[in-house]
Design an enzyme around this catalytic site. Sequence first.
Site, PDB file in Angstrom:
ATOM      1  N   TYR A 198       3.538 -10.220 -22.477  1.00 31.08           N
ATOM      2  CA  TYR A 198       2.688  -9.057 -22.162  1.00 31.08           C
ATOM      3  C   TYR A 198       1.278  -9.535 -21.807  1.00 31.08           C
ATOM      4  CZ  TYR A 198       0.520  -4.450 -22.668  1.00 31.08           C
ATOM      5  OH  TYR A 198      -0.147  -3.278 -22.432  1.00 31.08           O
TER       6      TYR A 198
ATOM      7  N   PHE B  93      -7.162   4.507   6.057  1.00 28.65           N
ATOM      8  CA  PHE B  93      -5.722   4.552   5.834  1.00 28.65           C
ATOM      9  C   PHE B  93      -5.476   5.762   4.916  1.00 28.65           C
ATOM     10  CE2 PHE B  93      -1.693   3.567   3.760  1.00 28.65           C
ATOM     11  CZ  PHE B  93      -0.911   3.533   4.895  1.00 28.65           C
ATOM     12  N   THR B  94      -4.294   6.365   5.022  1.00 33.27           N
ATOM     13  CA  THR B  94      -4.037   7.639   4.316  1.00 33.27           C
ATOM     14  C   THR B  94      -4.356   7.572   2.814  1.00 33.27           C
ATOM     15  OG1 THR B  94      -1.733   6.942   4.126  1.00 33.27           O
ATOM     16  CG2 THR B  94      -2.245   8.491   5.886  1.00 33.27           C
TER      17      THR B  94
ATOM     18  N   ASP C  33      -9.619  -4.701   2.992  1.00 31.39           N
ATOM     19  CA  ASP C  33      -8.215  -4.371   2.744  1.00 31.39           C
ATOM     20  C   ASP C  33      -7.418  -5.369   3.578  1.00 31.39           C
ATOM     21  OD1 ASP C  33      -5.600  -3.422   3.046  1.00 31.39           O
ATOM     22  OD2 ASP C  33      -6.197  -1.331   2.886  1.00 31.39           O
TER      23      ASP C  33
ATOM     24  N   LYS D 155       3.571  -5.865   2.075  1.00 31.11           N
ATOM     25  CA  LYS D 155       3.685  -6.156   3.515  1.00 31.11           C
ATOM     26  C   LYS D 155       3.815  -7.670   3.732  1.00 31.11           C
ATOM     27  CE  LYS D 155       1.542  -1.903   5.053  1.00 31.11           C
ATOM     28  NZ  LYS D 155       2.145  -1.423   6.301  1.00 31.11           N
TER      29      LYS D 155
ATOM     30  N   ARG E 223       2.576   9.368  12.512  1.00 31.45           N
ATOM     31  CA  ARG E 223       1.215   8.970  12.177  1.00 31.45           C
ATOM     32  C   ARG E 223       0.293   9.772  13.091  1.00 31.45           C
ATOM     33  NH1 ARG E 223       1.086   6.059   7.277  1.00 31.45           N
ATOM     34  NH2 ARG E 223       1.267   8.291   6.982  1.00 31.45           N
TER      35      ARG E 223
ATOM     36  N   PHE F 247       2.343  14.702   4.377  1.00 33.89           N
ATOM     37  CA  PHE F 247       3.385  14.081   5.196  1.00 33.89           C
ATOM     38  C   PHE F 247       4.553  13.576   4.362  1.00 33.89           C
ATOM     39  CE2 PHE F 247       2.487   9.609   4.265  1.00 33.89           C
ATOM     40  CZ  PHE F 247       1.159   9.634   3.879  1.00 33.89           C
TER      41      PHE F 247
END
Length: 482
Positions: free
Chosen positions: A79, A132-133, A223, A266, A389, A455
């Site tokens: 942990y 970005f969303t 990012d 990604k 998008r 969305f």
Amino acid sequence: MNIRLSTGKEIPIEMHKVRIVQKASLVPVEKRLKAIEEGGYNTFSLKSKDIFIDMLTDSGTNAMSDNQLAAMMVSDDAYAGSESFYKLARAIEDVLGFRYVLPTHQGRAAEHLLAKVFIKKPGDIIPMNYHFTTTKAHIELFGGQVLEIYEDEALNTQSKHPFKGNLNIQKLKDAITKYGTGRIPFVRMEATTNLLGGQPFSMQNLKQVKQICSEHNIPLVLDGSLVPENAYFIKLREEGYKNKTIKEIIKEFMSFIDLFYLSARKSSCVKGAFIATNNEDLYERIKPWLPVYEGFLTYGGMSSKEIEAMAVGLREMTDINVAGSVPEQVKYFVEGVIENGIPVVTPPGGLACHIDAMMFLPHIPQSQYPAGALAAAIYIVSGVRSMERGTISMDRDKDGNEVYSDLELARLAVPRRVYTMSHIEYVVDRIQWLYRHRDLIKGLKFVEEPPVLRFFFGKLEPIDNWGTKLGEAFKKEFGVQY
Ligand code: F0G
């Protein structure tokens, strides 16, 4: 990597072998029509079993390498003080050059922590090359506002500009003069800009942004969810970088960054994320909140197996054959679509082929969601899942008014090492067919509309029942089995 055939044609060649495979199935058009109807004409509602080629996203859908899978066998589940975490920290220091690491369960969790810690007052402004969303949602939930300052060329889908992800330097200076540094907790750059079509920024632009941030003592946040792809484009397109390695370019990026985060789902092909920095003060401000929302400092909501695989994935993403694999496959995909006069975002970007739905379907007004209609239509005629998008991906403003998106794109993402050239050929062919029959596609209207990130769960219906008519036309040409 690209290989030149004896005919002179260049093709992207896979620099890996596929030894584990997953069965795919193509359900017939009648079934696809039923699936999209039941799913409220929203591709997020489709079930995997009804999808042939899943191009919804490249997030969490990539093929891991053998070395990543091997690393997962030796993870340390402690942990606190897990050895797996220290391996990850060493990889981050080696690849990115950051000493302090805060793991989170995924990218939006990192965005949540940044918004929580740095947005202090309602009306705080976060300048960025594009939103970005999930980034926007977190900033706004804490009372902040996103200020997009991109170059004019960024919204031109038919462009040759090599760096459409650049931040407009003059507009950044103007924003600082207008709002004052007290209202700007940080400036955010995104590599590559997802919603602009995976478009990169240049090193020169990043350098200039950093210079202005330094002059005003504003932290610069990156990012870096697609940082190797951005580095790959710099190597290809920016003067002076041809002979630099991806690792060297990434390291140079990082010398300008105060606070870095990425979604590892990604480019690193694992389910997780982290925040990293060399600034002890910024690190100490975020750290107390990590166990509250994510988990202890040495796992942050991730499984130790994913942490091990992330350490390997981060090193592997600096291999040019890994960094360049999606950009090259996307380029091949985009060139196939363009050949037939179909409007698609150019130059080809870092994660997907983006079709310009306003140009593809000029007869559908933005109020009837052309990108959403196109994504549904692509599924009906191919079993290929793409993502809207456009305006559906924008939420209404606080007075309930529709906020029209700058671009209406149907995004066909290319997950890493998952699909082959014949898959791409098939998708290109079905998009061509759809383009010839585009008049059959009409708009959509909401029947169920969630208040935030609509969305994901929104339900819509086709105006004039166009889905059935499109399905009938397809069946007439290809028969019932397709
Ligand atoms: N930032 C960028 C640039 C992203 O593309 C994403 C996710 C996130 C942050 C959030 O990361 O999913 O790990 O929470 N993009 C995915 C996509 C969802 O489909 O483009 P996450």
